[in-house]
Design a protein around this motif. Structure first.
Motif, PDB file in Angstrom:
ATOM      1  N   UNK A   1       0.830  -1.205   0.000  1.00 47.56           N
ATOM      2  CA  UNK A   1       0.000   0.000   0.000  1.00 47.56           C
ATOM      3  C   UNK A   1       0.863   1.253   0.000  1.00 47.56           C
ATOM      4  N   UNK A   2       1.946   1.215   0.770  1.00 48.36           N
ATOM      5  CA  UNK A   2       2.849   2.376   0.825  1.00 48.36           C
ATOM      6  C   UNK A   2       3.484   2.625  -0.527  1.00 48.36           C
ATOM      7  N   UNK A   3       3.973   1.570  -1.169  1.00 40.69           N
ATOM      8  CA  UNK A   3       4.639   1.732  -2.453  1.00 40.69           C
ATOM      9  C   UNK A   3       3.650   2.140  -3.545  1.00 40.69           C
ATOM     10  N   UNK A   4       2.419   1.666  -3.460  1.00 39.19           N
ATOM     11  CA  UNK A   4       1.405   2.079  -4.428  1.00 39.19           C
ATOM     12  C   UNK A   4       1.136   3.574  -4.302  1.00 39.19           C
ATOM     13  N   UNK A   5       1.142   4.072  -3.076  1.00 36.36           N
ATOM     14  CA  UNK A   5       0.939   5.506  -2.850  1.00 36.36           C
ATOM     15  C   UNK A   5       2.125   6.301  -3.347  1.00 36.36           C
ATOM     16  N   UNK A   6       3.320   5.795  -3.085  1.00 39.49           N
ATOM     17  CA  UNK A   6       4.542   6.492  -3.515  1.00 39.49           C
ATOM     18  C   UNK A   6       4.571   6.641  -5.035  1.00 39.49           C
ATOM     19  N   UNK A   7       4.096   5.626  -5.752  1.00 40.17           N
ATOM     20  CA  UNK A   7       4.111   5.678  -7.221  1.00 40.17           C
ATOM     21  C   UNK A   7       3.243   6.810  -7.765  1.00 40.17           C
TER      22      UNK A   7
ATOM     23  N   UNK B   1      12.297   8.689  -3.054  1.00 38.12           N
ATOM     24  CA  UNK B   1      13.300   8.132  -2.143  1.00 38.12           C
ATOM     25  C   UNK B   1      12.708   7.022  -1.270  1.00 38.12           C
ATOM     26  N   UNK B   2      11.376   7.014  -1.112  1.00 32.41           N
ATOM     27  CA  UNK B   2      10.729   5.986  -0.302  1.00 32.41           C
ATOM     28  C   UNK B   2      10.632   4.647  -1.029  1.00 32.41           C
ATOM     29  N   UNK B   3      10.936   4.651  -2.313  1.00 33.42           N
ATOM     30  CA  UNK B   3      10.822   3.415  -3.098  1.00 33.42           C
ATOM     31  C   UNK B   3      12.147   2.672  -3.210  1.00 33.42           C
ATOM     32  N   UNK B   4      13.234   3.257  -2.689  1.00 32.17           N
ATOM     33  CA  UNK B   4      14.526   2.595  -2.897  1.00 32.17           C
ATOM     34  C   UNK B   4      14.701   1.424  -1.931  1.00 32.17           C
ATOM     35  N   UNK B   5      15.633   0.547  -2.268  1.00 32.45           N
ATOM     36  CA  UNK B   5      15.851  -0.673  -1.497  1.00 32.45           C
ATOM     37  C   UNK B   5      16.287  -0.414  -0.080  1.00 32.45           C
ATOM     38  N   UNK B   6      17.080   0.623   0.119  1.00 29.95           N
ATOM     39  CA  UNK B   6      17.592   0.916   1.458  1.00 29.95           C
ATOM     40  C   UNK B   6      16.460   1.229   2.420  1.00 29.95           C
TER      41      UNK B   6
ATOM     42  N   UNK C   1       0.530   9.095   2.886  1.00 33.07           N
ATOM     43  CA  UNK C   1       1.529   8.073   3.191  1.00 33.07           C
ATOM     44  C   UNK C   1       1.188   7.347   4.487  1.00 33.07           C
ATOM     45  N   UNK C   2       0.849   8.108   5.512  1.00 30.86           N
ATOM     46  CA  UNK C   2       0.555   7.505   6.804  1.00 30.86           C
ATOM     47  C   UNK C   2      -0.738   6.694   6.770  1.00 30.86           C
ATOM     48  N   UNK C   3      -1.698   7.129   5.966  1.00 26.35           N
ATOM     49  CA  UNK C   3      -2.923   6.343   5.791  1.00 26.35           C
ATOM     50  C   UNK C   3      -2.619   4.995   5.156  1.00 26.35           C
ATOM     51  N   UNK C   4      -1.714   5.005   4.183  1.00 24.93           N
ATOM     52  CA  UNK C   4      -1.336   3.753   3.524  1.00 24.93           C
ATOM     53  C   UNK C   4      -0.698   2.792   4.521  1.00 24.93           C
TER      54      UNK C   4
END
Length: 244
Positions: free
Chosen positions: A145-151, A158-163, A203-206
């Motif tokens: 859900x977080x990554x779907x929102x980030x997209x 920066x929230x999508x990177x592996x680190x 983001x926080x909702x996700x």
């Protein structure tokens, strides 16, 4: 009384020394009020967590009817009760954030904008995401859900990177966390342009999910109060007096 309820919500007997210090302060201020606060505290210990914030909502009109000096005195005593054990717990942080939003002299006033993008406050955003993530029941679904929102928000790439994925939901990062640090982070996030704050809320909702735990809902409420942002309707519906 409403003040006794506010104080009762801040009492914490998990550490005997801190609880003793809190009770000593209450007795010093007003013996009758202290007795009411302790009685309410004992009652609340047997209640569902989800009832705490609705009770504070019920007390809000009485608290708002206090004179400006009485409001200031109440907020000062709240600060002293929290400082009695020399740390801020999440429960204390939530209550103080909501009371400050409603009763502080500067409540509702415009804050000067210092930041125009969430990317300027990466550590602060990461801290809130990790705080909210600790209450997620399904970590895999939460990440998705977080990554779907980030997209949908390219400026948050920066929230999508592996680190970041490796750091997400690392409970060790939160061990011993004092909410003094959270409060400071929110003061900085409150200086975001109003156009950027909804992105943080999304983001926080996700992370919180569609049915957040009471602790997550309380945290969400405190964050919204601290950054002067409306609380999402879905979070508000989490609270119910039915379980009292």
């Amino acid at each position: 009384s409403a003040c006794a309820l506010a104080f009762a919500l801040l009492l914490d007997d998990t550490q005997s020394d801190g609880f003793t210090a809190q009770c000593a302060l209450l007795d010093q201020w007003d013996v009758t009020l202290a007795a009411q606060s302790r009685q309410l505290f004992e009652t609340l210990k047997n209640c569902d967590l989800s009832i705490r914030m609705p009770l504070l909502d019920i007390a809000a009109p009485a608290l708002k009817s206090l004179s400006p000096q009485e409001r200031l005195d109440l907020l000062t005593k709240v600060e002293q009760l929290i400082a009695a054990d020399q740390k801020i717990t999440q429960a204390e942080f939530v209550i103080q954030a909501v009371l400050d939003r409603r009763l502080a002299p500067n409540a509702g006033r415009n804050v000067p904008v210092r930041y125009t993008k969430l990317a300027q406050l990466k550590p602060q955003v990461n801290l809130l995401i990790n705080l909210m993530a600790q209450f997620s029941f399904d970590k895999k679904q939460m990440r998705a859900a977080l990554q779907a929102t980030v997209k949908t928000l390219p400026e948050l790439d920066w929230l999508a990177d592996g680190k970041f994925e490796e750091e997400l939901v690392n409970a060790n990062k939160l061990i011993g966390l004092d909410f003094f640090a959270v409060r400071f982070a929110l003061r900085q996030l409150n200086q975001l342009t109003p156009l950027a704050k909804p992105q943080l809320i999304r983001l926080l909702l996700a992370v919180a999910g569609s049915a957040p735990a009471p602790e997550a809902a309380d945290l969400f409420r405190a964050i919204c109060a601290a950054i002067d942002s409306p609380m999402p309707e879905g979070i508000g519906q989490t609270y119910s007096l039915a379980d009292a």
